[in-house]
Design an enzyme around this catalytic site. Structure first.
Site, short mmCIF file in Angstrom:
data_model
loop_
_atom_site.label_atom_id
_atom_site.label_comp_id
_atom_site.label_asym_id
_atom_site.label_seq_id
_atom_site.Cartn_x
_atom_site.Cartn_y
_atom_site.Cartn_z
N HIS A 11 -8.55 7.83 2.84
CA HIS A 11 -7.93 9.17 2.93
C HIS A 11 -8.98 10.23 2.65
O HIS A 11 -9.93 10.00 1.90
CB HIS A 11 -6.76 9.30 1.95
N CYS B 287 0.60 3.24 3.23
CA CYS B 287 1.30 2.57 4.34
C CYS B 287 2.80 2.80 4.21
O CYS B 287 3.50 3.00 5.22
CB CYS B 287 0.98 1.09 4.37
N CYS C 175 0.85 -1.20 0.00
CA CYS C 175 0.00 0.00 0.00
C CYS C 175 0.89 1.25 0.00
O CYS C 175 1.74 1.42 0.88
CB CYS C 175 -0.91 -0.02 1.22
N HIS D 278 -4.10 0.77 8.34
CA HIS D 278 -4.67 0.55 7.01
C HIS D 278 -6.13 0.12 7.09
O HIS D 278 -6.45 -0.88 7.71
CB HIS D 278 -3.87 -0.52 6.26
N HIS E 29 -6.46 2.95 0.58
CA HIS E 29 -6.18 3.20 2.01
C HIS E 29 -6.98 4.47 2.31
O HIS E 29 -6.73 5.52 1.68
CB HIS E 29 -4.67 3.42 2.19
N ASP F 155 -0.82 16.38 -1.32
CA ASP F 155 -1.16 15.51 -2.45
C ASP F 155 -0.15 15.73 -3.57
O ASP F 155 0.27 16.85 -3.84
CB ASP F 155 -2.58 15.82 -2.93
P1 DGP Z 1 -8.12 9.14 -4.66
O1 DGP Z 1 -8.36 9.31 -6.14
O2 DGP Z 1 -9.26 9.71 -3.83
O3 DGP Z 1 -7.79 7.73 -4.30
O4 DGP Z 1 -6.85 10.05 -4.34
C1 DGP Z 1 -5.56 9.55 -4.30
C2 DGP Z 1 -4.66 10.73 -4.26
O5 DGP Z 1 -3.38 10.29 -3.84
C3 DGP Z 1 -4.44 11.44 -5.61
O6 DGP Z 1 -4.95 12.77 -5.53
C4 DGP Z 1 -2.94 11.45 -5.82
C5 DGP Z 1 -2.40 11.07 -4.48
N1 DGP Z 1 -1.22 10.26 -4.50
C6 DGP Z 1 -1.06 9.06 -5.12
N2 DGP Z 1 0.17 8.57 -4.89
C7 DGP Z 1 0.80 9.48 -4.09
C8 DGP Z 1 2.09 9.54 -3.50
O7 DGP Z 1 2.94 8.65 -3.65
N3 DGP Z 1 2.37 10.63 -2.75
C9 DGP Z 1 1.46 11.64 -2.55
N4 DGP Z 1 1.84 12.67 -1.80
N5 DGP Z 1 0.23 11.61 -3.08
C10 DGP Z 1 -0.09 10.55 -3.84
#
Ligand code: DGP
Length: 116
Positions: free
Chosen positions: A102, A7, A4, A46, A100, A30
């Site tokens: 969020h 995680c 994950c 998780h 996970h 993000d």
């Molecule tokens: P969702 O579509 O609701 O599952 O949003 C997932 C969000 O996670 C998306 O806006 C981009 C963000 N994201 C994905 N991978 C990473 C990462 O490795 N680091 C960070 N900071 N954000 C990430």
């Protein structure tokens, strides 16, 4: 959960720009922000999604910890006066891409009155 992404961020195996951390909650920027402020707030434990999380006492406790931390996170990103939107995508068809739980904390610009 070994594979994950979030995680791994909790464990420090993937870098992130942390905004807030306590024993139960982590907030970080993000990777693909949609507004001047776009922070992800996650439980350190998780849970695959909000639906699963809400169905257990452990998950409800973890949700409470997130809401307990929210005012401080909002203060740290400077949205106390401006306001914000808190979004959870639950499940793939709702747009959840990281399995996970969020919450997206979004703000710093006018978000309008429409959800979509
Ligand atoms: P969702 O579509 O609701 O599952 O949003 C997932 C969000 O996670 C998306 O806006 C981009 C963000 N994201 C994905 N991978 C990473 C990462 O490795 N680091 C960070 N900071 N954000 C990430």
């Amino acid at each position: 959960m070994d594979n994950c992404i979030f995680c791994k961020i909790v464990r420090g195996e993937i870098p992130s720009t942390k905004i807030y951390e306590d024993d139960n909650v982590l907030a970080f920027k993000d990777l693909h922000p949609v507004s001047p402020v776009h922070v992800l707030i996650i439980p350190k434990i998780h849970f695959a999604n909000l639906h699963v999380m809400s169905a257990s006492e452990e998950g409800l406790k973890a949700l409470g910890e997130i809401y307990r931390a929210l005012p401080e996170i909002v203060r740290l990103v400077g949205l106390e006066e401006k306001g914000f939107r808190l979004i959870n995508n639950c499940g793939a068809s709702a747009g959840q891409s990281v399995m996970h739980t969020h919450f997206h904390l979004i703000g710093g610009r006018s978000l309008g009155t429409r959800i979509l």
